[in-house]
Enzyme design. Structure first.
Site, PDB file in Angstrom:
ATOM      1  N   ARG A   1       0.780  -1.121  -0.152  1.00 54.12           N
ATOM      2  CA  ARG A   1       0.156   0.032   0.092  1.00 54.12           C
ATOM      3  C   ARG A   1       0.990   1.297  -0.006  1.00 54.12           C
ATOM      4  O   ARG A   1       0.696   2.315   0.777  1.00 54.12           O
ATOM      5  CB  ARG A   1      -1.020  -0.239   1.208  1.00 54.12           C
ATOM      6  CG  ARG A   1      -1.986  -1.193   1.228  1.00 54.12           C
ATOM      7  CD  ARG A   1      -3.008  -0.886  -0.013  1.00 54.12           C
ATOM      8  NE  ARG A   1      -4.211  -1.925   0.318  1.00 54.12           N
ATOM      9  CZ  ARG A   1      -3.866  -3.444   0.063  1.00 54.12           C
ATOM     10  NH1 ARG A   1      -3.006  -3.648  -0.522  1.00 54.12           N
ATOM     11  NH2 ARG A   1      -4.967  -4.125   0.234  1.00 54.12           N
TER      12      ARG A   1
ATOM     13  N   SER B   1     -10.785  -1.559   3.733  1.00 57.18           N
ATOM     14  CA  SER B   1     -10.097  -1.869   4.971  1.00 57.18           C
ATOM     15  C   SER B   1      -9.808  -0.415   5.260  1.00 57.18           C
ATOM     16  O   SER B   1      -9.195   0.348   4.662  1.00 57.18           O
ATOM     17  CB  SER B   1      -8.629  -2.558   4.486  1.00 57.18           C
ATOM     18  OG  SER B   1      -9.121  -3.892   4.021  1.00 57.18           O
TER      19      SER B   1
ATOM     20  N   GLU C   1      -5.167   3.095   6.545  1.00 57.93           N
ATOM     21  CA  GLU C   1      -4.840   2.927   5.183  1.00 57.93           C
ATOM     22  C   GLU C   1      -5.711   4.117   4.248  1.00 57.93           C
ATOM     23  O   GLU C   1      -5.286   5.093   3.413  1.00 57.93           O
ATOM     24  CB  GLU C   1      -5.541   1.574   4.316  1.00 57.93           C
ATOM     25  CG  GLU C   1      -5.330   1.601   2.882  1.00 57.93           C
ATOM     26  CD  GLU C   1      -6.060   0.212   2.527  1.00 57.93           C
ATOM     27  OE1 GLU C   1      -5.457  -1.011   2.904  1.00 57.93           O
ATOM     28  OE2 GLU C   1      -6.750   0.211   1.426  1.00 57.93           O
TER      29      GLU C   1
HETATM   30  N1  EPU Z   1      -9.855 -11.655  10.539  1.00 60.19           N
HETATM   31  C1  EPU Z   1     -10.409 -11.793  11.818  1.00 60.19           C
HETATM   32  N2  EPU Z   1     -11.564 -10.921  12.007  1.00 60.19           N
HETATM   33  C2  EPU Z   1     -11.999 -10.074  11.230  1.00 60.19           C
HETATM   34  C3  EPU Z   1     -11.308  -9.790  10.059  1.00 60.19           C
HETATM   35  C4  EPU Z   1     -10.248 -10.537   9.589  1.00 60.19           C
HETATM   36  O1  EPU Z   1     -10.151 -12.765  12.463  1.00 60.19           O
HETATM   37  O2  EPU Z   1     -12.952  -9.318  11.911  1.00 60.19           O
HETATM   38  C5  EPU Z   1      -8.614 -12.707  10.073  1.00 60.19           C
HETATM   39  C6  EPU Z   1      -9.183 -13.558   9.035  1.00 60.19           C
HETATM   40  O3  EPU Z   1     -10.063 -14.585   9.450  1.00 60.19           O
HETATM   41  C7  EPU Z   1      -8.055 -13.905   8.352  1.00 60.19           C
HETATM   42  C8  EPU Z   1      -7.258 -12.648   8.558  1.00 60.19           C
HETATM   43  O4  EPU Z   1      -7.860 -11.827   9.484  1.00 60.19           O
HETATM   44  O5  EPU Z   1      -7.353 -14.927   8.985  1.00 60.19           O
HETATM   45  C9  EPU Z   1      -7.038 -11.837   6.979  1.00 60.19           C
HETATM   46  O6  EPU Z   1      -8.293 -11.414   6.637  1.00 60.19           O
HETATM   47  P1  EPU Z   1      -8.625 -11.201   5.151  1.00 60.19           P
HETATM   48  O7  EPU Z   1      -7.959 -12.501   4.392  1.00 60.19           O
HETATM   49  O8  EPU Z   1      -9.953 -11.107   5.025  1.00 60.19           O
HETATM   50  O9  EPU Z   1      -7.560 -10.105   4.642  1.00 60.19           O
HETATM   51  P2  EPU Z   1      -7.258  -8.666   5.243  1.00 60.19           P
HETATM   52  O10 EPU Z   1      -5.969  -8.663   5.995  1.00 60.19           O
HETATM   53  O11 EPU Z   1      -8.279  -8.413   6.553  1.00 60.19           O
HETATM   54  C10 EPU Z   1      -6.520  -7.658   3.047  1.00 60.19           C
HETATM   55  C11 EPU Z   1      -6.542  -6.286   2.263  1.00 60.19           C
HETATM   56  C12 EPU Z   1      -7.923  -6.337   1.812  1.00 60.19           C
HETATM   57  C13 EPU Z   1      -7.976  -7.474   0.549  1.00 60.19           C
HETATM   58  C14 EPU Z   1      -7.855  -8.696   1.608  1.00 60.19           C
HETATM   59  C15 EPU Z   1      -7.776  -9.857   0.619  1.00 60.19           C
HETATM   60  C16 EPU Z   1      -5.210  -4.637   3.714  1.00 60.19           C
HETATM   61  C17 EPU Z   1      -5.420  -3.365   4.560  1.00 60.19           C
HETATM   62  N3  EPU Z   1      -6.617  -5.195   3.394  1.00 60.19           N
HETATM   63  O12 EPU Z   1      -7.496  -7.674   4.103  1.00 60.19           O
HETATM   64  O13 EPU Z   1      -7.959  -5.133   0.692  1.00 60.19           O
HETATM   65  O14 EPU Z   1      -9.017  -7.269  -0.026  1.00 60.19           O
HETATM   66  O15 EPU Z   1      -6.577  -8.627   2.285  1.00 60.19           O
HETATM   67  O16 EPU Z   1      -6.430 -10.146  -0.120  1.00 60.19           O
HETATM   68  O17 EPU Z   1      -4.059  -5.302   3.193  1.00 60.19           O
HETATM   69  C18 EPU Z   1      -8.385  -2.692   1.128  1.00 60.19           C
HETATM   70  O18 EPU Z   1      -7.165  -2.699   1.258  1.00 60.19           O
HETATM   71  O19 EPU Z   1      -9.376  -1.819   1.068  1.00 60.19           O
HETATM   72  C19 EPU Z   1      -8.918  -4.197   1.141  1.00 60.19           C
HETATM   73  C20 EPU Z   1      -9.884  -4.601   1.008  1.00 60.19           C
END
Ligand code: EPU
Length: 320
Positions: free
Chosen positions: A153, A220, A316
């Site tokens: 990012r 996010s 972000e």
């Molecule tokens: N998790 C939880 N509780 C929650 C949310 C997440 O336990 O309420 C856990 C999930 O179970 C998983 C981990 O956190 O083990 C990661 O979750 P997820 O795969 O949904 O990805 P993220 O880290 O929350 C990132 C990006 C998203 C992108 C997704 C998928 C960032 C800040 N966000 O989210 O990007 O869509 O990976 O690749 O890096 C964005 O930047 O706006 C965005 C949506």
């Protein structure tokens, strides 16, 4: 080019926050870039921004136009085009590599600025070069992928805010479709076509994020914090249910969503802002929310996560 004064920005940010900008310049493809006097900032689709106040300067934005040129497998798109429209365009024209960025609400230009990433692909993996207008030197520049200093990012454009206006982004794509299934939930799709993968990505996204037409949000809200191995291992020992992280980009990327969730914030609301019930990394507009509501909720979360895990969270989203 269109010029507006005292314009409401409610429909120009995905949080749906109402703020008024003193002046807005909307640039069309082919326009020469004006010299902007005084304070200004560049707005894309408004999917990563929170307006806390009215803006007394000039908002510069590129009109949402589908302008795409192709040279072999190099696809160059206008910065104001929506990223999702470009993903669809590329699939329709048999050019592959952007499918995993389906359903991202931002613009092509913001995709380069933010190095947007989702479901195993980051913009930097496919960007060949960026054409940007240098607002300081008043000239057009072509920056190679390396020049853009991409990181998680992050890019040169974030290091030097206000310096460059990203006019066009060139993506090096493939003519043969090979699905990128590195995101765990996609592993069962080895035979998917590009259109099927695009649909699966969109479905996955809308399971985890509010649909923009129903609830305002900025996706996010925080970045995933990157920590040292020592910090990561100590947290894993204390919280064995914490998702596993892997070493990359100089550290271990923790799941901010998990930290916020584990701290008990999922589904909570404060003022007109709330924490999305199925994804704690997303703050959303519960109805009539102001930028101050969002910032107050974000600050409370940051403080609580710092107290509980000693991990600072960085937004972000850009606060204006
Ligand atoms: N998790 C939880 N509780 C929650 C949310 C997440 O336990 O309420 C856990 C999930 O179970 C998983 C981990 O956190 O083990 C990661 O979750 P997820 O795969 O949904 O990805 P993220 O880290 O929350 C990132 C990006 C998203 C992108 C997704 C998928 C960032 C800040 N966000 O989210 O990007 O869509 O990976 O690749 O890096 C964005 O930047 O706006 C965005 C949506």
């Amino acid at each position: 080019m269109y010029e507006y004064t005292d314009i409401h920005l409610k429909d120009r940010n995905t949080f749906g926050i109402d703020a008024v900008a003193r002046r807005l310049l909307e640039i069309e493809p082919g326009d020469s870039i004006p010299t902007v006097e005084g304070d200004f900032f560049v707005l894309g689709a408004g999917s990563d921004v929170v307006f806390v106040d009215d803006y007394a300067g000039t908002v510069v934005t590129l009109a949402d136009r589908q302008v795409v040129t192709v040279d072999d497998n190099l696809v160059t798109a206008w910065g104001g085009m929506r990223m999702d429209a470009l993903v669809q365009w590329c699939i329709d024209h048999g050019l592959y590599g952007l499918e995993n960025l389906s359903a991202i609400p931002g613009t092509v230009g913001a995709g380069a600025v933010q190095n947007v990433g989702a479901y195993g692909v980051e913009a930097k993996d496919v960007i060949e070069r960026v054409e940007a207008y240098d607002l300081r030197e008043c000239c057009l520049r072509t920056l190679s992928n390396a020049d853009c200093r991409f990181g998680y990012r992050h890019s040169l454009f974030k290091e030097l805010p206000g310096r460059y206006l990203v006019l066009r982004v060139a993506f090096r794509l493939r003519t043969v479709f090979v699905p990128n299934l590195s995101y765990k939930a996609l592993a069962n799709l080895p035979h998917a076509t590009a259109a099927e993968l695009r649909q699966a990505i969109a479905d996955l996204r809308w399971q985890k994020l509010p649909r923009p037409e129903e609830h305002g949000s900025a996706g996010s809200f925080f970045k995933n914090p990157v920590v040292t191995e020592t910090v990561y291992l100590a947290l894993r020992e204390q919280f064995p249910d914490m998702p596993e992280a892997h070493a990359s980009e100089g550290g271990y990327k923790l799941s901010a969503g998990w930290l916020i969730d584990r701290a008990g914030w999922k589904g909570r609301t404060q003022g007109g802002a709330g924490v999305w019930p199925t994804n704690a990394l997303v703050l959303y507009n519960t109805g009539g929310c102001t930028g101050s509501d969002v910032v107050a909720l974000a600050r409370a979360i940051q403080q609580d996560v710092l107290d509980k895990f000693q991990i600072p969270l960085t937004p972000e989203a850009i606060i204006i």
